[in-house]
Design a protein around this motif. Structure first.
Motif, PDB file in Angstrom:
ATOM      1  N   MET A 109       7.455  -0.059   2.291  1.00  0.00           N
ATOM      2  CA  MET A 109       7.415   1.370   2.018  1.00  0.00           C
ATOM      3  C   MET A 109       8.542   2.064   2.761  1.00  0.00           C
ATOM      4  SD  MET A 109       3.479   2.277   1.728  1.00  0.00           S
ATOM      5  CE  MET A 109       3.285   2.680   3.417  1.00  0.00           C
TER       6      MET A 109
ATOM      7  N   HIS B 186      -2.531  -0.270   1.131  1.00  0.00           N
ATOM      8  CA  HIS B 186      -2.375   0.802   2.097  1.00  0.00           C
ATOM      9  C   HIS B 186      -2.955   0.505   3.463  1.00  0.00           C
ATOM     10  CE1 HIS B 186       0.106   3.767   0.524  1.00  0.00           C
ATOM     11  NE2 HIS B 186      -0.349   3.482  -0.661  1.00  0.00           N
TER      12      HIS B 186
ATOM     13  N   MET C 150       1.590   9.916   1.220  1.00  0.00           N
ATOM     14  CA  MET C 150       0.684   9.453   2.254  1.00  0.00           C
ATOM     15  C   MET C 150       0.213  10.627   3.097  1.00  0.00           C
ATOM     16  SD  MET C 150       1.548   5.631   2.888  1.00  0.00           S
ATOM     17  CE  MET C 150      -0.075   5.742   3.447  1.00  0.00           C
TER      18      MET C 150
ATOM     19  N   HIS D 168      -1.865   0.146   6.535  1.00  0.00           N
ATOM     20  CA  HIS D 168      -0.708   0.369   7.412  1.00  0.00           C
ATOM     21  C   HIS D 168      -0.959  -0.279   8.757  1.00  0.00           C
ATOM     22  CE1 HIS D 168       2.086   3.478   5.720  1.00  0.00           C
ATOM     23  NE2 HIS D 168       1.258   3.191   4.754  1.00  0.00           N
TER      24      HIS D 168
ATOM     25  N   HIS E 134       4.280   7.244  -3.837  1.00  0.00           N
ATOM     26  CA  HIS E 134       2.967   7.792  -3.508  1.00  0.00           C
ATOM     27  C   HIS E 134       3.139   8.788  -2.375  1.00  0.00           C
ATOM     28  CE1 HIS E 134       3.585   4.103  -1.148  1.00  0.00           C
ATOM     29  NE2 HIS E 134       3.056   4.811  -0.158  1.00  0.00           N
TER      30      HIS E 134
ATOM     31  N   HIS F  96       6.464   8.491  -0.076  1.00  0.00           N
ATOM     32  CA  HIS F  96       6.935   7.122   0.117  1.00  0.00           C
ATOM     33  C   HIS F  96       7.321   6.482  -1.210  1.00  0.00           C
ATOM     34  CE1 HIS F  96       4.717   6.182   4.167  1.00  0.00           C
ATOM     35  NE2 HIS F  96       5.600   7.154   4.284  1.00  0.00           N
TER      36      HIS F  96
HETATM   37 CU   LIG Z   1       2.994   4.687   1.984  1.00  0.00          CU
END
Ligand SMILES: [Cu+2]
Length: 150
Positions: free
Chosen positions: A79, A148, A105, A150, A103, A68
Motif C-alpha cells: 500500500m 487490511h 483508510m 496493518h 481505498h 491509499h
Molecule cells: Cu491501506
C-alpha cells in the motif's frame, strides 16, 4: 480592433474564472466497512465538473484519513499513501473495492465501526468548496479479502 480583442480576452478570462469558482464535485457510492480494530476502510466515487484534486480528507471518527493505492507484487499486497487524488473533469474517479486499486483508510478510530453506524468525512479540494459527506457503515461485498491487517 485592439479594443475588441482586449474585450474578447477579458471575457474569456471571466469565463475561466467563473468556471473555476463553479467547480463542483459529487461524491457517490460512499460507505465505510465495519472494522475489527482501530483501522477502518472506506470507499467512494468522486466526479468533478472541472479538473480538480482531492487534497485531503478529515474526520472526527479517527486520527487520520489516508488515500491509499495498493498493488499485488509477488503475492504481497503493498500500500502506498497518496498525497492528492487528481480528478479529471467529467471522469469518475472510483475509490472502490471492486476496482481493487484504491481505498480510503481510517486510521486510529475512536471507536470500532459497526454496521448501522455512520461516519462523516470532510473532503478538501484544490478548487471546489470543501464538502462533508455522511457514509453509512455497511458490510463489504461477500468476496471481501482480509488485506487490511496493518
Ligand atoms: Cu491501506
Amino acid at each position: 480592433m485592439l479594443n475588441k480583442s482586449i474585450r474578447a480576452f477579458a471575457a474569456a478570462c471571466c469565463l475561466l474564472a467563473a468556471s473555476a469558482a463553479n467547480a463542483a464535485v459529487s461524491i457517490s457510492d460512499a460507505y465505510a466497512e465495519p472494522s475489527r480494530g482501530d483501522v477502518g476502510v472506506a470507499f467512494f466515487t468522486a466526479l468533478s465538473t472541472e479538473n480538480d484534486s482531492i487534497l485531503s480528507i478529515t474526520s472526527e471518527c479517527c486520527k487520520a484519513v489516508e488515500l491509499h493505492t495498493s498493488d499485488m507484487t509477488n503475492g504481497i499486497m503493498r500500500m502506498r499513501k497518496l498525497d492528492a487524488l487528481e480528478l479529471k473533469a467529467g471522469t469518475p474517479a472510483p475509490v472502490q473495492r471492486a476496482q481493487g486499486v484504491m481505498h480510503t483508510m481510517l486510521i486510529g478510530l475512536t471507536a470500532p465501526l459497526k454496521k448501522g453506524d455512520a461516519v462523516k468525512l470532510t473532503f478538501r479540494f484544490k478548487h471546489a468548496p470543501q464538502q462533508t459527506v455522511t457514509l453509512p457503515v455497511r458490510d463489504a461485498a461477500k468476496d471481501a479479502h482480509a488485506h487490511h491487517a496493518h
